[in-house]
Design a protein around this motif. Structure first.
Motif, PDB file in Angstrom:
ATOM      1  N   ALA A  11       0.833  -1.209   0.000  1.00  0.00           N
ATOM      2  CA  ALA A  11       0.000   0.000   0.000  1.00  0.00           C
ATOM      3  C   ALA A  11       0.863   1.253   0.000  1.00  0.00           C
ATOM      4  O   ALA A  11       0.568   2.222  -0.707  1.00  0.00           O
ATOM      5  N   LEU A  12       1.953   1.242   0.775  1.00  0.00           N
ATOM      6  CA  LEU A  12       2.841   2.400   0.804  1.00  0.00           C
ATOM      7  C   LEU A  12       3.521   2.611  -0.546  1.00  0.00           C
ATOM      8  O   LEU A  12       3.656   3.742  -1.010  1.00  0.00           O
ATOM      9  N   LEU A  13       3.930   1.514  -1.174  1.00  0.00           N
ATOM     10  CA  LEU A  13       4.541   1.629  -2.503  1.00  0.00           C
ATOM     11  C   LEU A  13       3.542   2.204  -3.496  1.00  0.00           C
ATOM     12  O   LEU A  13       3.845   3.141  -4.230  1.00  0.00           O
ATOM     13  N   LEU A  14       2.338   1.665  -3.493  1.00  0.00           N
ATOM     14  CA  LEU A  14       1.325   2.161  -4.421  1.00  0.00           C
ATOM     15  C   LEU A  14       0.964   3.605  -4.101  1.00  0.00           C
ATOM     16  O   LEU A  14       0.750   4.418  -4.994  1.00  0.00           O
ATOM     17  N   PHE A  15       0.911   3.922  -2.820  1.00  0.00           N
ATOM     18  CA  PHE A  15       0.598   5.295  -2.406  1.00  0.00           C
ATOM     19  C   PHE A  15       1.681   6.252  -2.905  1.00  0.00           C
ATOM     20  O   PHE A  15       1.378   7.329  -3.401  1.00  0.00           O
ATOM     21  N   GLY A 125      -8.767   2.510  -4.982  1.00  0.00           N
ATOM     22  CA  GLY A 125      -8.930   2.036  -3.610  1.00  0.00           C
ATOM     23  C   GLY A 125     -10.097   1.072  -3.486  1.00  0.00           C
ATOM     24  O   GLY A 125      -9.989   0.025  -2.841  1.00  0.00           O
ATOM     25  N   GLN A 126     -11.221   1.430  -4.110  1.00  0.00           N
ATOM     26  CA  GLN A 126     -12.377   0.524  -4.106  1.00  0.00           C
ATOM     27  C   GLN A 126     -12.031  -0.796  -4.784  1.00  0.00           C
ATOM     28  O   GLN A 126     -12.397  -1.869  -4.293  1.00  0.00           O
ATOM     29  N   ALA A 127     -11.342  -0.716  -5.903  1.00  0.00           N
ATOM     30  CA  ALA A 127     -10.969  -1.929  -6.625  1.00  0.00           C
ATOM     31  C   ALA A 127     -10.071  -2.811  -5.756  1.00  0.00           C
ATOM     32  O   ALA A 127     -10.258  -4.037  -5.705  1.00  0.00           O
ATOM     33  N   GLU A 128      -9.119  -2.199  -5.070  1.00  0.00           N
ATOM     34  CA  GLU A 128      -8.237  -2.984  -4.202  1.00  0.00           C
ATOM     35  C   GLU A 128      -9.014  -3.621  -3.054  1.00  0.00           C
ATOM     36  O   GLU A 128      -8.782  -4.776  -2.693  1.00  0.00           O
ATOM     37  N   LEU A 129      -9.931  -2.881  -2.495  1.00  0.00           N
ATOM     38  CA  LEU A 129     -10.763  -3.391  -1.410  1.00  0.00           C
ATOM     39  C   LEU A 129     -11.551  -4.614  -1.889  1.00  0.00           C
ATOM     40  O   LEU A 129     -11.593  -5.645  -1.209  1.00  0.00           O
ATOM     41  N   LEU A 130     -12.157  -4.523  -3.050  1.00  0.00           N
ATOM     42  CA  LEU A 130     -12.910  -5.647  -3.610  1.00  0.00           C
ATOM     43  C   LEU A 130     -11.991  -6.827  -3.921  1.00  0.00           C
ATOM     44  O   LEU A 130     -12.348  -7.984  -3.697  1.00  0.00           O
ATOM     45  N   LEU A 131     -10.809  -6.531  -4.423  1.00  0.00           N
ATOM     46  CA  LEU A 131      -9.848  -7.580  -4.730  1.00  0.00           C
ATOM     47  C   LEU A 131      -9.403  -8.294  -3.455  1.00  0.00           C
ATOM     48  O   LEU A 131      -9.300  -9.522  -3.427  1.00  0.00           O
ATOM     49  N   ASP A 132      -9.180  -7.526  -2.389  1.00  0.00           N
ATOM     50  CA  ASP A 132      -8.794  -8.123  -1.109  1.00  0.00           C
ATOM     51  C   ASP A 132      -9.887  -9.028  -0.553  1.00  0.00           C
ATOM     52  O   ASP A 132      -9.602  -9.984   0.164  1.00  0.00           O
ATOM     53  N   ARG A 133     -11.123  -8.707  -0.883  1.00  0.00           N
ATOM     54  CA  ARG A 133     -12.267  -9.510  -0.421  1.00  0.00           C
ATOM     55  C   ARG A 133     -12.585 -10.653  -1.378  1.00  0.00           C
ATOM     56  O   ARG A 133     -13.539 -11.384  -1.154  1.00  0.00           O
ATOM     57  N   PHE A 134     -11.826 -10.770  -2.441  1.00  0.00           N
ATOM     58  CA  PHE A 134     -12.072 -11.767  -3.484  1.00  0.00           C
ATOM     59  C   PHE A 134     -13.478 -11.610  -4.054  1.00  0.00           C
ATOM     60  O   PHE A 134     -14.135 -12.583  -4.397  1.00  0.00           O
ATOM     61  N   ALA A 135     -13.940 -10.369  -4.136  1.00  0.00           N
ATOM     62  CA  ALA A 135     -15.275 -10.082  -4.645  1.00  0.00           C
ATOM     63  C   ALA A 135     -15.271 -10.111  -6.166  1.00  0.00           C
ATOM     64  O   ALA A 135     -14.337  -9.627  -6.808  1.00  0.00           O
ATOM     65  N   THR A 155      -3.875   1.168 -10.661  1.00  0.00           N
ATOM     66  CA  THR A 155      -4.925   0.311 -11.197  1.00  0.00           C
ATOM     67  C   THR A 155      -4.344  -0.791 -12.070  1.00  0.00           C
ATOM     68  O   THR A 155      -4.809  -1.929 -12.049  1.00  0.00           O
ATOM     69  N   ARG A 156      -3.297  -0.478 -12.811  1.00  0.00           N
ATOM     70  CA  ARG A 156      -2.650  -1.506 -13.637  1.00  0.00           C
ATOM     71  C   ARG A 156      -2.010  -2.584 -12.755  1.00  0.00           C
ATOM     72  O   ARG A 156      -2.040  -3.765 -13.099  1.00  0.00           O
ATOM     73  N   VAL A 157      -1.453  -2.185 -11.631  1.00  0.00           N
ATOM     74  CA  VAL A 157      -0.905  -3.160 -10.680  1.00  0.00           C
ATOM     75  C   VAL A 157      -2.027  -4.053 -10.146  1.00  0.00           C
ATOM     76  O   VAL A 157      -1.868  -5.269 -10.026  1.00  0.00           O
ATOM     77  N   LEU A 158      -3.171  -3.457  -9.841  1.00  0.00           N
ATOM     78  CA  LEU A 158      -4.310  -4.240  -9.352  1.00  0.00           C
ATOM     79  C   LEU A 158      -4.811  -5.208 -10.421  1.00  0.00           C
ATOM     80  O   LEU A 158      -5.152  -6.360 -10.116  1.00  0.00           O
ATOM     81  N   LYS A 159      -4.843  -4.759 -11.665  1.00  0.00           N
ATOM     82  CA  LYS A 159      -5.273  -5.647 -12.748  1.00  0.00           C
ATOM     83  C   LYS A 159      -4.314  -6.828 -12.874  1.00  0.00           C
ATOM     84  O   LYS A 159      -4.747  -7.977 -13.018  1.00  0.00           O
ATOM     85  N   LEU A 162      -4.956  -9.220 -10.060  1.00  0.00           N
ATOM     86  CA  LEU A 162      -6.175  -9.994 -10.296  1.00  0.00           C
ATOM     87  C   LEU A 162      -5.909 -11.126 -11.277  1.00  0.00           C
ATOM     88  O   LEU A 162      -6.305 -12.273 -11.048  1.00  0.00           O
ATOM     89  N   LEU A 163      -5.208 -10.805 -12.364  1.00  0.00           N
ATOM     90  CA  LEU A 163      -4.911 -11.829 -13.363  1.00  0.00           C
ATOM     91  C   LEU A 163      -3.993 -12.911 -12.800  1.00  0.00           C
ATOM     92  O   LEU A 163      -4.202 -14.101 -13.063  1.00  0.00           O
ATOM     93  N   LEU A 164      -2.998 -12.517 -12.023  1.00  0.00           N
ATOM     94  CA  LEU A 164      -2.098 -13.506 -11.415  1.00  0.00           C
ATOM     95  C   LEU A 164      -2.849 -14.414 -10.450  1.00  0.00           C
ATOM     96  O   LEU A 164      -2.626 -15.623 -10.417  1.00  0.00           O
ATOM     97  N   GLU A 165      -3.736 -13.821  -9.650  1.00  0.00           N
ATOM     98  CA  GLU A 165      -4.505 -14.622  -8.706  1.00  0.00           C
ATOM     99  C   GLU A 165      -5.448 -15.578  -9.423  1.00  0.00           C
ATOM    100  O   GLU A 165      -5.796 -16.625  -8.897  1.00  0.00           O
ATOM    101  N   ALA A 166      -5.859 -15.202 -10.647  1.00  0.00           N
ATOM    102  CA  ALA A 166      -6.723 -16.067 -11.445  1.00  0.00           C
ATOM    103  C   ALA A 166      -5.921 -17.076 -12.266  1.00  0.00           C
ATOM    104  O   ALA A 166      -6.494 -17.884 -12.995  1.00  0.00           O
TER     105      ALA A 166
END
Length: 173
Positions: A11-15, A125-135, A155-159, A162-166
């Motif tokens: 989170a600090l890195l992304l921030f 932030g919302q996207a990360e929150l949903l990703l953390d919840r596996f939503a 957002t690209r890091v989050l994408k 998501l793809l890696l987790e999938a």
């Protein structure tokens, strides 16, 4: 001082990536030191806190010093002083997200988006929150943020995450 968790470091890195280029002045210098692991970063933040009066900047300095309660209080004052500032609310939400206080983070992201529906900090932030919840809604949240700015680093890091987790390694690059 307790070591940072992996989630907090991420989170600090992304921030810090989020703050890059936003013209926050001296705090950028401190972030640059901190991001490179320079031991003078702590002193830089402490010096900044002794001179800076902007509570938004103070909040970020406290956050980097792992003073979450003080960062929270500074963000609260900053938002009270500038209630229409969506980015302050979104950054405050990131603080809560890094402290594993998802409900508070979610509320602040929603407040930020009610002020500015295209606020990338809040959208990511919302996207990360949903990703953390596996939503399942994480993909659509990421896509929404990418429609606002297809090159938004966070957002690209989050994408990619998501793809890696999938298990889709090829699409994650």
């Amino acid at each position: 001082m307790k070591p940072f968790s992996t989630a907090m470091l991420a989170a600090l890195l992304l921030f810090s990536l989020l703050l890059a280029g936003q013209g926050l002045g001296a705090i950028d210098d401190c972030h640059a030191l901190d991001d490179r692991g320079n031991p003078d970063a702590g002193n830089c933040y402490l010096e900044l806190l002794s001179a800076e009066t902007d509570d938004g900047v103070r909040a970020e300095a406290y956050w980097r010093l792992n003073e979450v309660n003080r960062a929270n209080a500074a963000f609260r004052r900053a938002v009270e002083a500038d209630p229409a500032n969506a980015d302050l609310r979104a950054r405050w939400g990131l603080l809560f997200l890094s402290a594993h206080q998802a409900a508070d983070a979610e509320a602040l992201f929603e407040e930020a988006l009610s002020l500015d529906p295209n606020n990338l900090t809040a959208l990511a932030g919302q996207a990360e929150l949903l990703l953390d919840r596996f939503a399942g809604a994480a993909q659509s949240a990421i896509n929404r943020a990418l429609t606002v700015d297809a090159m938004h680093t966070r957002t690209r890091v989050l994408k990619a995450r998501l793809l890696l987790e999938a298990g889709a390694r090829d699409g994650a690059t």
